[in-house]
Design an enzyme around this catalytic site. Structure first.
Site, short mmCIF file in Angstrom:
data_model
loop_
_atom_site.label_atom_id
_atom_site.label_comp_id
_atom_site.label_asym_id
_atom_site.label_seq_id
_atom_site.Cartn_x
_atom_site.Cartn_y
_atom_site.Cartn_z
N GLU A 260 84.60 53.74 -39.45
CA GLU A 260 83.77 54.31 -38.38
C GLU A 260 83.22 53.18 -37.52
O GLU A 260 82.85 52.13 -38.05
CB GLU A 260 82.63 55.14 -38.97
CG GLU A 260 83.11 56.39 -39.69
CD GLU A 260 81.97 57.27 -40.20
OE1 GLU A 260 80.79 56.96 -39.90
OE2 GLU A 260 82.26 58.26 -40.89
N HIS A 278 80.41 61.92 -37.06
CA HIS A 278 79.34 61.71 -38.03
C HIS A 278 78.03 62.32 -37.51
O HIS A 278 76.99 61.65 -37.38
CB HIS A 278 79.14 60.21 -38.30
CG HIS A 278 78.58 59.95 -39.67
ND1 HIS A 278 78.92 58.87 -40.43
CD2 HIS A 278 77.68 60.65 -40.42
CE1 HIS A 278 78.26 58.90 -41.59
NE2 HIS A 278 77.50 59.97 -41.59
#
Length: 524
Positions: A260, A278
């Site tokens: 990420e 997220h």
């Protein structure tokens, strides 16, 4: 005034809490690693979300740091072993965004079941493909939870409200708790075989990494829906892609990814795959909650010693902290005493709590006792790092409680076992101050001094005078003098508080006195 660095974006309410509690909070976000390294040494506390990386290098430079607070659950960005080794408490806020994350998982489940993103894109493109998007009902479907802790249990509660059947795999879920939640506890293979929807709610560890591997994905029902709003790395992304392409897996929705920000992954562009960046904790309510919680927790620790939601230290509530403080001090000093009296080859440490102290939260006291015992060998250790160090060195640590005390309202006894046998040391808090009240089974009552002399001898006439004369001739002033013995003529001890530390030559001279068995210089 303690200083805290807020290194990631937090609600302004957090700054207000710090200011109101008497803690200076500096908001400096977007720091590069080099910039962080230059200033972290000035701070007692660090508040972060997920962007700032408190790695080994940063922690090495954080010479004053006492606590790291993560506004949220995951602490992948904090090197917890390094923090523990340096005695830095690491806290998170596991409950502030629990509802938000659980709701996101439920939203993903609905989106998959009714193909909402694809239907939205098709409709807004001017198509009217009513027959293309044939969804499924969630009613009466079997939901499999991998992980049934705080967030997992909230998902279960909401799924049961949808009249789904909920089964759960969680090694830490007790049968009683499963009944209380209304879920069926099963093993992983059974969950994979039965679940029509699987959602993951477990941290990423060596045991959970790729828990949905290619092998385990092959064990699932055809058409299963898979949701991951927990941690990237719980699912083998390439294997999931293959399952979606083959049609064995009916759909998947991910809020988290192995890397990420997720710029690319095998899953992007796959039909029946939904992705969000997220967002599990991304609601105004959740961000406000975690910011308030982390500010309160850091302030409590820096100002009162209270520990909440720590990942590497026993918890101490704000109410407990003042009650525990004198006993934590006693346990640590008694541990330092035991550590300096210890023979080589430490095997085990037992801490016994007798009387009223046995009714308190003993974990912090045990940690303090461990720190004390180990400090003569390892100077840079405290009650945060001590339990981990003891475990690494194979030292067995145990506790016992006894609520009735025959003499003292509260008594703490530390027994150490080494290659040569056992030794026990007991202490009590008297008049608010820690005191030694038992050494090797002999009663006495001695305060702790900065420098002390321990002498074990046979109780014979003239010994005390000879010892006092020898100390006087060496220019060592006696501050306190306390004695204990088994019986006249038998084993005895003298615990002497001195204003000047005895020299090695003086210790050798005392050791040479008649009837002396052992002499040690002690420092507290």
């Amino acid at each position: 005034m303690p200083r805290v660095l807020i290194a990631d974006q937090l609600s302004p309410a957090a700054v207000e809490i710090f200011a109101r509690r008497g803690v200076q909070a500096d908001v400096i976000t977007g720091l590069s690693k080099d910039e962080l390294l230059k200033i972290i040494g000035d701070y007692d506390g660090l508040a972060v979300r997920s962007a700032t990386k408190a790695d080994k290098d940063v922690l090495a430079a954080a010479t004053k740091l006492k606590v790291i607070g993560r506004a949220g659950i995951g602490v992948d960005n904090v090197d917890i072993p390094s923090a523990t080794a340096r005695g830095i408490v690491v806290m998170n806020t596991p409950f502030g965004n629990s509802i938000t994350t659980a709701e996101h998982a439920i939203a993903m489940m609905f989106a998959l079941a009714r193909e909402l993103p694809a239907a939205d894109a098709s409709t807004q493109a001017g198509k009217w493909e009513k027959n293309r998007f044939m969804g499924i009902e969630l009613f009466a479907k079997t939901l499999g939870l991998i992980g049934c802790g705080n967030i997992g249990s909230l998902v279960a509660e909401r799924a049961l409200g949808l009249k789904m059947k909920v089964i759960a795999y969680d090694p830490f879920l007790s049968p009683e708790r499963a009944v209380e939640l209304g879920v069926e506890k099963v093993e992983l293979d059974e969950l994979l075989a039965r679940a029509e929807v699987i959602t993951l709610h477990t941290p990423l560890t060596d045991k959970t990494r790729n828990i949905l591997s290619a092998e385990n994905l092959s064990k699932t029902r055809k058409g299963v829906l898979i949701i991951n709003c927990a941690r990237g790395g719980l699912v083998d992304e390439a294997a999931l892609k293959a399952g979606l392409d083959s049609g064995h897996i009916g759909g998947a929705a991910f809020d988290v990814f192995v890397t990420e920000p997720a710029r690319e992954t095998p899953l992007f562009g796959t039909p029946n795959f939904i992705a969000t960046p997220h967002l599990g904790a991304s609601t105004a309510e959740a961000q406000e909650n975690v910011a308030l919680q982390v500010a309160e927790q850091i302030s409590d620790y820096l100002l009162t010693g209270a520990v909440s939601n720590a990942l590497n230290s026993p918890s101490i509530t704000a109410d407990e902290a003042p009650k525990l403080k004198p006993f934590v001090a006693l346990a640590e000093k008694l541990g330092v005493f035991a550590g300096q009296m210890m023979d080589p080859g430490l095997k085990a440490i037992e801490v016994a709590y007798i009387g009223e102290v046995a009714k308190l939260n003993v974990k912090p006291m045990t940690a303090a006792a461990l720190a004390g015992v180990l400090r003569p060998m390892l100077a840079e250790i405290n009650m945060v790092s001590a339990p981990a160090v003891a475990k690494e060195r194979g030292v067995t640590v145990s506790e016992s409680r006894q609520e009735l005390s025959p003499v003292y309202d509260s008594l703490v006894r530390i027994t150490i076992t080494t290659d040569t046998g056992t030794k026990a040391f007991a202490g009590a808090v008297i008049g608010g101050s820690p005191r030694v009240v038992e050494v090797k089974g002999m009663d006495l009552d001695a305060p702790f001094g900065a420098a002390m002399l321990y002498v074990n001898n046979l109780d014979k006439p003239g010994f005390i005078g000879a010892l006092g004369m020898m100390l006087g001739e060496a220019g060592v002033n006696i501050a306190t003098f306390n004695l204990g013995r088994v019986a006249a003529g038998d084993d005895a001890i003298a615990l002497v508080g001195v204003d000047q530390a005895p020299s090695p030559a003086l210790l050798s001279a005392i050791q040479a006195l008649p009837h002396v068995k052992e002499v040690r210089a002690l420092v507290f």
